[in-house]
Design an enzyme around this catalytic site. Structure first.
Site, PDB file in Angstrom:
ATOM      1  N   GLU A 145       0.809  -1.215   0.000  1.00 15.49           N
ATOM      2  CA  GLU A 145       0.000   0.000   0.000  1.00 15.49           C
ATOM      3  C   GLU A 145       0.845   1.269   0.000  1.00 15.49           C
ATOM      4  O   GLU A 145       0.340   2.358   0.273  1.00 15.49           O
ATOM      5  CB  GLU A 145      -0.966  -0.024   1.185  1.00 15.49           C
ATOM      6  CG  GLU A 145      -1.938  -1.201   1.069  1.00 15.49           C
ATOM      7  CD  GLU A 145      -2.965  -1.259   2.177  1.00 15.49           C
ATOM      8  OE1 GLU A 145      -2.903  -0.414   3.094  1.00 15.49           O
ATOM      9  OE2 GLU A 145      -3.832  -2.142   2.131  1.00 15.49           O
ATOM     10  N   LYS A 190     -15.596  -1.401   1.878  1.00 16.07           N
ATOM     11  CA  LYS A 190     -14.820  -1.912   0.746  1.00 16.07           C
ATOM     12  C   LYS A 190     -15.799  -2.492  -0.270  1.00 16.07           C
ATOM     13  O   LYS A 190     -16.484  -3.478   0.015  1.00 16.07           O
ATOM     14  CB  LYS A 190     -13.831  -2.990   1.205  1.00 16.07           C
ATOM     15  CG  LYS A 190     -12.706  -2.458   2.089  1.00 16.07           C
ATOM     16  CD  LYS A 190     -11.842  -3.597   2.606  1.00 16.07           C
ATOM     17  CE  LYS A 190     -10.618  -3.074   3.351  1.00 16.07           C
ATOM     18  NZ  LYS A 190      -9.830  -4.177   3.957  1.00 16.07           N
TER      19      LYS A 190
END
Length: 433
Positions: A205, A342
């Site tokens: 990330e 999400k």
């Protein structure tokens, strides 16, 4: 309005070099939308099914050709002819076509690709930005970013159990300034790590993954970076957040830190895990903790919420998997005070928006989030603004797959001009301050 005339899916690669889906939707009036589907590394056991081929001779079994075929041969046949702006009807039709509770027949990745592409085609049809199409003219809140600048757990090879160490620029006046603060702290952190002789390669990330001496070493180093960049830690500056991803090191009632940290790691009961998190909160300017307890440890979540729920945002990710069924129980039982959103955990935009709405009605915050396996698709930026969610989690200040989301938010802030709002600390409305 215009009907859908063609739907086409192809296999593309995500930020980890693994296959995922890209779906295109076309209308009779020439409108076009494209959606790309993300993928997680640490996944909740109750998430909607991400359909993979399982053929070890191709992409190590991670191919998505089955899902692609499901779009091109099954979903397309059912959805062509639908009005492109009828998002709920499109999503409900795909849910019914799949017929399973977890979208295991067609694959949540197949369904989500079509859901996103249809929304983008509808926005194109109407000639408006995606956030405006999804949220109307009340879409105006730029999200406070939670920036994952240190990667641990399943997102890196660093010997730290917690998966993410985040900075949250709650004191910034605008999103643009919040992003600048984050970038400057990120680069200050890199200098500090280099000076200590620590690794500055980045994880999935975009955050660093150095071999710290433990959790507190990581936090102390971030605090030094905040100061070195010219900012201050606290409610009028920059605060700290964790994604513990506790389910990754929980087994048989024990939070076993040795899984990631080796012999020096702790082995804690649920009550000891709560004690440990409370100790960290009392010591450092922490505003948010995600998945502090295991996804099935409901008793642990209730204890954690009772102890820390008025001081810190307690976010359910694996705990809720963007599913209103689990969120409703969490609200009813006072387990957590926030939900991570999400889109690929649930599989359609309609269900995503329902989860955000349920959270807000209960006084829970909703944080729109990326996955560790991402693409250049920036839909989550538009969703964050469309829903006025107020918070976003989309990685560190490096890697184009992360910056694509931040850059889209800069564009949206520019487009909204004087209407744009950046809430900062006020985005944490679930805390009793």
């Amino acid at each position: 309005m215009s009907i859908i005339t063609d739907i086409y899916a192809r296999e593309v690669l995500d930020s980890r070099g693994n296959p995922t889906l890209e779906v295109e939707v076309y209308t009779e009036d020439g409108a076009f939308g494209r959606g790309m589907v993300p993928s997680g590394a640490s996944t909740g056991e109750h998430e909607a099914v991400e359909l993979r081929d399982g053929d070890k001779s191709r992409y190590n079994g991670l191919g998505t050709q089955k899902a692609v075929d499901n779009v091109n041969n099954i979903i397309a046949e059912a959805i062509i002819g639908y009005e492109v702006t009828d998002q709920q009807a499109i999503d409900r039709a795909m849910i019914a076509l799949d017929g399973t509770e977890n979208k295991g027949k067609l694959g949540a990745n197949a369904i989500l690709g079509v859901s996103i592409a249809a929304a983008r085609a509808a926005a194109d049809e109407l000639g408006v930005p995606l956030y405006n199409y999804l949220g109307g003219f009340n879409a105006k809140v730029l999200p406070t970013p939670m920036m994952n600048i240190i990667n641990g757990g399943s997102h890196s090879d660093a010997p730290i159990a917690f998966q993410e160490f985040m900075i949250v620029p709650v004191g910034a006046p605008t999103f643009k300034e919040a992003l600048r603060w984050g970038a400057e702290i990120f680069h200050a952190l890199k200098k500090i790590l280099k000076a200590r002789g620590l690794e500055t390669a980045v994880g999935d990330e975009g955050g660093f993954a150095p071999k710290f001496d433990g959790t507190e070493d990581g936090v102390e180093t971030i605090l030094k970076a905040i100061e070195a960049a010219g900012y201050k830690a606290g409610e009028d500056g920059v605060m700290i957040g964790f994604d513990c991803a506790s389910s990754e090191f929980y087994e048989n009632g024990v939070y076993d830190y040795t899984k990631f940290e080796g012999e020096g790691g702790k082995k804690l009961s649920a009550s000891e895990q709560v004690d440990y998190l409370e100790e960290l909160v009392s010591k450092y300017p922490i505003i948010t903790i995600e998945d502090g307890m295991d996804e099935n440890d409901w008793d642990g979540w209730k204890i954690l919420t009772e102890r820390l729920g008025k001081k810190v945002q307690l976010v359910g990710d694996d705990f809720f998997v963007t599913n209103t069924k689990y969120l409703e129980r969490g609200i009813r039982e006072n387990a957590s005070n926030a939900i991570l959103i999400k889109v690929n955990q649930i599989g359609t935009l309609t269900e995503t928006f329902e989860a955000i709405e349920m959270a807000k009605e209960a006084g829970f915050t909703a944080i729109v989030s990326h996955r560790s396996g991402e693409t250049e698709d920036s839909t989550i930026s538009d969703i964050a603004v469309a829903t006025n969610a107020g918070q976003i989690k989309t990685g560190s200040l490096s890697r184009t797959d992360r910056m694509a989301k931040y850059n889209q938010l800069l564009r949206i802030e520019d487009q909204l001009a004087e209407v744009a709002q950046y809430k900062g600390l006020k985005a944490f409305y679930n805390l009793k301050k």
